[in-house]
Design a protein around this motif. Structure first.
Motif, PDB file in Angstrom:
ATOM      1  N   LEU A 135      34.048  39.753  33.911  1.00 36.86           N
ATOM      2  CA  LEU A 135      33.540  39.470  35.257  1.00 36.86           C
ATOM      3  C   LEU A 135      34.160  40.371  36.328  1.00 36.86           C
ATOM      4  O   LEU A 135      33.910  40.185  37.515  1.00 36.86           O
ATOM      5  CB  LEU A 135      33.817  38.004  35.620  1.00 36.86           C
ATOM      6  CG  LEU A 135      33.090  36.928  34.805  1.00 36.86           C
ATOM      7  CD1 LEU A 135      33.528  35.548  35.271  1.00 36.86           C
ATOM      8  CD2 LEU A 135      31.577  37.078  34.912  1.00 36.86           C
ATOM      9  N   ARG A 136      34.924  41.346  35.920  1.00 29.96           N
ATOM     10  CA  ARG A 136      35.742  42.111  36.867  1.00 29.96           C
ATOM     11  C   ARG A 136      34.924  42.848  37.924  1.00 29.96           C
ATOM     12  O   ARG A 136      35.413  43.091  39.038  1.00 29.96           O
ATOM     13  CB  ARG A 136      36.637  43.110  36.120  1.00 29.96           C
ATOM     14  CG  ARG A 136      35.887  44.161  35.318  1.00 29.96           C
ATOM     15  CD  ARG A 136      36.863  44.988  34.470  1.00 29.96           C
ATOM     16  NE  ARG A 136      36.205  46.022  33.668  1.00 29.96           N
ATOM     17  CZ  ARG A 136      35.695  45.796  32.469  1.00 29.96           C
ATOM     18  NH1 ARG A 136      35.721  44.592  31.957  1.00 29.96           N
ATOM     19  NH2 ARG A 136      35.145  46.789  31.786  1.00 29.96           N
ATOM     20  N   LYS A 137      33.685  43.194  37.644  1.00 30.73           N
ATOM     21  CA  LYS A 137      32.886  43.927  38.621  1.00 30.73           C
ATOM     22  C   LYS A 137      32.474  43.054  39.802  1.00 30.73           C
ATOM     23  O   LYS A 137      32.125  43.573  40.871  1.00 30.73           O
ATOM     24  CB  LYS A 137      31.648  44.521  37.954  1.00 30.73           C
ATOM     25  CG  LYS A 137      31.951  45.645  36.975  1.00 30.73           C
ATOM     26  CD  LYS A 137      32.634  46.816  37.677  1.00 30.73           C
ATOM     27  CE  LYS A 137      32.969  47.937  36.724  1.00 30.73           C
ATOM     28  NZ  LYS A 137      33.653  49.073  37.396  1.00 30.73           N
ATOM     29  N   LEU A 138      32.510  41.729  39.624  1.00 26.88           N
ATOM     30  CA  LEU A 138      32.152  40.836  40.725  1.00 26.88           C
ATOM     31  C   LEU A 138      33.167  40.870  41.856  1.00 26.88           C
ATOM     32  O   LEU A 138      32.844  40.500  42.988  1.00 26.88           O
ATOM     33  CB  LEU A 138      32.008  39.399  40.218  1.00 26.88           C
ATOM     34  CG  LEU A 138      30.773  39.090  39.374  1.00 26.88           C
ATOM     35  CD1 LEU A 138      30.849  37.662  38.854  1.00 26.88           C
ATOM     36  CD2 LEU A 138      29.490  39.302  40.176  1.00 26.88           C
ATOM     37  N   VAL A 139      34.393  41.295  41.570  1.00 23.72           N
ATOM     38  CA  VAL A 139      35.420  41.327  42.611  1.00 23.72           C
ATOM     39  C   VAL A 139      35.478  42.687  43.298  1.00 23.72           C
ATOM     40  O   VAL A 139      36.368  42.947  44.098  1.00 23.72           O
ATOM     41  CB  VAL A 139      36.811  40.956  42.031  1.00 23.72           C
ATOM     42  CG1 VAL A 139      36.746  39.625  41.315  1.00 23.72           C
ATOM     43  CG2 VAL A 139      37.350  42.037  41.100  1.00 23.72           C
TER      44      VAL A 139
END
Length: 323
Positions: free
Chosen positions: A121-125
């Motif tokens: 999910l790292r791209k959401l931040v």
């Protein structure tokens, strides 16, 4: 920013006085198409989508067997050359659903799991999503949790907080961690009580088909043995059909005490993203998607995953290597 959530009893008291009732969806979500793919060059294989391109408004009229067949038709498999490409696609998929439900339902209920999911999910931040998503509409839950303190290395809450929640402005009162002061049985009962309150106040939707809570998006991981949540191969909890949340004290994977959503709750979700990167998942992926069979000839837990609307697999080339 998100912070350590209060215990469930205090959360419930706060929710009853502060949460507003979101608008109901007035018509089936026929206008929502599945999120677009990443550029073709990032895919090792073409996307496989074996059915219609949207939701299934007639599914609520079907029996259980027909419902399972319709769900199979709404299955999609995405395979990527790299973990980076997978994360990019997963971020867009999640952001698109967030935008839709926030605008049409007034809330976006998201269920997290542990393991490698949070890293994916790292791209959401990062921009553009960290700035464009309406984080105030998010309500975050866990499909399973280890019965350990929230600051323990084994805590799924800690994993999510360190890698995701602490970096986005989700309201602290919208993050529903378990009460880690209770026993496994007590924590499961307390979490189910919380869910029932949120269903009653219309924060969490309810399935017209199953009458179980219907989360907007469930982000599931999968173990190398094909387990999802804390539902393990051959375990009696696979057949729990009444409870929303239950507990396990003999998990074959440590720590032994956990709480977990049951399959009726998992499968009442509107959308499920099954995120399973890595070579260690290849055998289970082949069994689930390639027509193989498990070593003990039993259905793997992951093969029981069948959401009400759409199931999307997010795989890298290592996980898909045996397909």
């Amino acid at each position: 920013m998100a912070s350590a959530s209060p215990s469930l009893p205090s959360t419930l008291r706060m929710l009853s006085s502060t949460l507003q009732r979101p608008p109901k969806i007035s018509s089936p979500l026929l206008s929502l198409s599945l999120p677009s793919k990443t550029p073709a060059l990032s895919l090792r294989f073409t996307q496989i989508f074996s059915g219609v391109s949207g939701l299934h408004p007639t599914k609520k009229h079907l029996g259980l067997r027909a419902l399972a067949s319709a769900t199979d038709m709404a299955s999609e498999k995405r395979v990527f050359d790299s973990g980076e490409d997978l994360a990019v696609s997963l971020a867009k998929y999640t952001a698109d659903l967030s935008d839709h439900f926030a605008k049409n339902r007034g809330a976006f209920t998201v269920v997290l799991s542990g393991g490698s999911l949070i890293k994916c999910l790292r791209k959401l931040v990062e921009p553009p999503y960290v700035d464009s998503i309406d984080w105030s509409k998010w309500h975050v839950f866990w499909v399973d949790e280890r019965v350990v303190p929230k600051d323990h290395v084994d805590s799924n809450y800690k994993l999510a907080y360190d890698g995701f929640l602490s970096q986005v402005p989700i309201l602290p009162g919208h993050v529903y961690a378990i009460n880690d002061a209770l026993s496994a049985e007590g924590a499961a009962e307390d979490y189910e009580t919380c869910l029932k309150h949120l269903v009653n106040t219309k924060v969490v939707d309810v399935s017209a088909t199953s009458r179980f809570p219907k989360f907007d998006l469930m982000l599931l991981g999968m173990g190398p043995d094909g387990h999802v949540a804390s539902l393990f191969p051959g375990h009696p909890l696979l057949n729990e059909s009444q409870k929303w949340v239950t507990y396990i004290k003999d998990s074959p994977k440590p720590p032994p005490e956990r709480i977990t959503f049951t399959f009726p709750v998992i499968n009442s979700s509107a959308y499920i993203a099954l995120v399973a990167p890595g070579a260690s998942k290849a055998d289970a992926v082949y069994t689930a998607l390639g027509g193989g069979s498990s070593q003990n000839s039993e259905t793997l837990p992951v093969q029981r995953v069948a959401p009400e609307w759409a199931l999307t697999w997010f795989l890298d080339k290592d996980a898909a290597s045996k397909l």
